[in-house]
Design an enzyme around this catalytic site. Structure first.
Site, short mmCIF file in Angstrom:
data_model
loop_
_atom_site.label_atom_id
_atom_site.label_comp_id
_atom_site.label_asym_id
_atom_site.label_seq_id
_atom_site.Cartn_x
_atom_site.Cartn_y
_atom_site.Cartn_z
N CYS A 111 28.64 -7.52 -15.28
CA CYS A 111 29.67 -7.84 -14.63
C CYS A 111 30.98 -7.39 -15.25
O CYS A 111 32.02 -7.36 -14.63
CB CYS A 111 29.47 -9.77 -14.21
SG CYS A 111 30.49 -10.09 -12.96
N CYS A 207 27.40 -15.74 -13.83
CA CYS A 207 28.64 -15.04 -13.60
C CYS A 207 28.70 -14.74 -12.20
O CYS A 207 27.74 -14.72 -12.01
CB CYS A 207 28.85 -13.90 -14.20
SG CYS A 207 30.11 -12.85 -13.95
#
Length: 370
Positions: A111, A207
């Site tokens: 991410c 995330c």
């Protein structure tokens, strides 16, 4: 006022900074610090998950309100941007493939490389930014046109492990205002300047997806494929719901007591045999099957752009782990490497990142394969 180290600023020409704001205390204080330093600051809130965006697990709605409130208080403009499609394509698809293959990925690493410091960076540049900033606990050192990634001063909060796949091009535009400050000081600053979110708890979930029952979440995307649970000796002691739902070193949720063979020690996931759909468990935290003195890693990414020289370094094989001394050997024909440790490492897990350090300098790392 806490001043930023000059080497942490991309250049003397840096004027306009776009900062990623999550609604948490870290990015809020980082935004305030940049404003106090005289930068033109714009806050950017990223919306990266939409599958089941409800308040039970995903706090995006409240987080946005917190961002707006903080931005108004410190006097900066703020906007929201949706990267949900990019997140699904570049991060979540890989996340599911890795779990289906029996590995345990770290979506925060991908991410950062693909969303927070790529899609976000590109968008910030389109707004005319000279640099971007986040509330990560890490440091950058800009010297002679090159950038080093360093651990944060607060070792207990250091996030360089998650940032090790960032490139020179990405890091050349990055600022980490909190890298020199202990987390306790960040909380104090938030209270002193009157931020309403000064006591807001840190997020700990996947995330952008939030804090939710993980097995239940994963089961929505991956099928259950039951199979036997066996001991290292080959004795069948139970049945698992699917290898994708377990990770090496896991203790809870196996479904076994502690007395299968009269041994009261806890059971741990020790191995996953994908070919035979068999989950192996071992009793005792220090069981030999849970310990390893070497690992192999693939798909290496080096902060400098080049692999380090073979030799002695330190490494982490999971976040929050104390650095362990190791010997690094590169495979000159591939983008892979191996690490050997004088002290056995616990539950080295395929899919996780092995990150290499030279003192406080994060050199980069790769994905553990074996």
């Amino acid at each position: 006022m806490i001043s930023l180290n000059s080497s942490s600023i991309p250049s003397s020409q840096t004027k306009k900074v776009v900062i990623g704001m999550s609604g948490g205390v870290d990015s809020s204080v980082a935004a305030w610090m940049l404003k106090e330093q005289g930068f033109e600051v714009i806050g950017l809130f990223m919306k990266n998950w939409e599958d089941d965006d409800n308040d039970e697990y995903c706090s995006a709605r409240q987080d946005w309100l917190d961002v707006v409130s903080v931005a108004d208080m410190i006097g900066i403009d703020v906007e929201a941007v949706n990267f949900a499609a990019e997140y699904r394509e570049r991060v979540f698809a890989d996340f599911l493939c890795e779990y289906a293959a029996g590995r345990t990925p770290n979506p925060d690493v991908l991410c950062n490389a693909e969303i927070k410091f790529k899609a976000f960076l590109d968008h910030a540049m389109s707004l005319g930014a000279d640099a971007i900033a986040t509330g990560h606990y890490a440091r950058v050192r800009h010297e002679g046109g090159r950038v080093q990634l360093l651990k944060a001063v607060d070792a207990s909060k250091d996030q360089s492990y998650f940032l090790h796949r960032l490139t020179q091009q990405q890091l050349s535009k990055v600022m980490f205002p909190l890298g020199e400050i202990p987390k306790t000081e960040v909380r104090k600053i938030a209270e002193q300047i009157g931020l309403h979110n000064a006591k807001k708890k840190d997020s700990t979930g996947i995330c952008f997806i939030g804090e939710r029952p993980f097995r239940e979440f994963l089961n929505r995307y991956l099928p259950r494929v039951p199979g036997p649970i066996k001991t290292p000796e080959g004795k069948t002691v139970g049945e698992h719901m699917g290898l994708a739902f377990f990770t090496l070193g896991q203790r809870k949720g196996i479904g076994l007591g502690g007395s299968q063979d009269g041994n009261g020690d806890a059971w741990y996931v020790a191995r996953k045999d994908m070919a035979n759909n068999t989950l192996y468990v071992a009793q005792g935290h220090e069981h030999p099957w849970l310990l390893a003195n070497k690992l192999s890693a693939v798909d290496a990414s080096w902060v400098s752009g080049a692999a380090p020289e073979p030799g002695s370094y330190s490494a982490k094989t999971r976040y929050r782990q104390t650095d362990s001394a190791c010997t690094y050997i590169a495979d000159i024909d591939t983008n892979n490497f191996s690490l050997s440790f004088p002290e056995a490492q616990w539950a080295v897990t395929p899919g996780q990142s092995a990150v290499l350090y030279d003192g406080d300098i994060c050199l980069g790392g790769g994905i553990i394969s074996t």
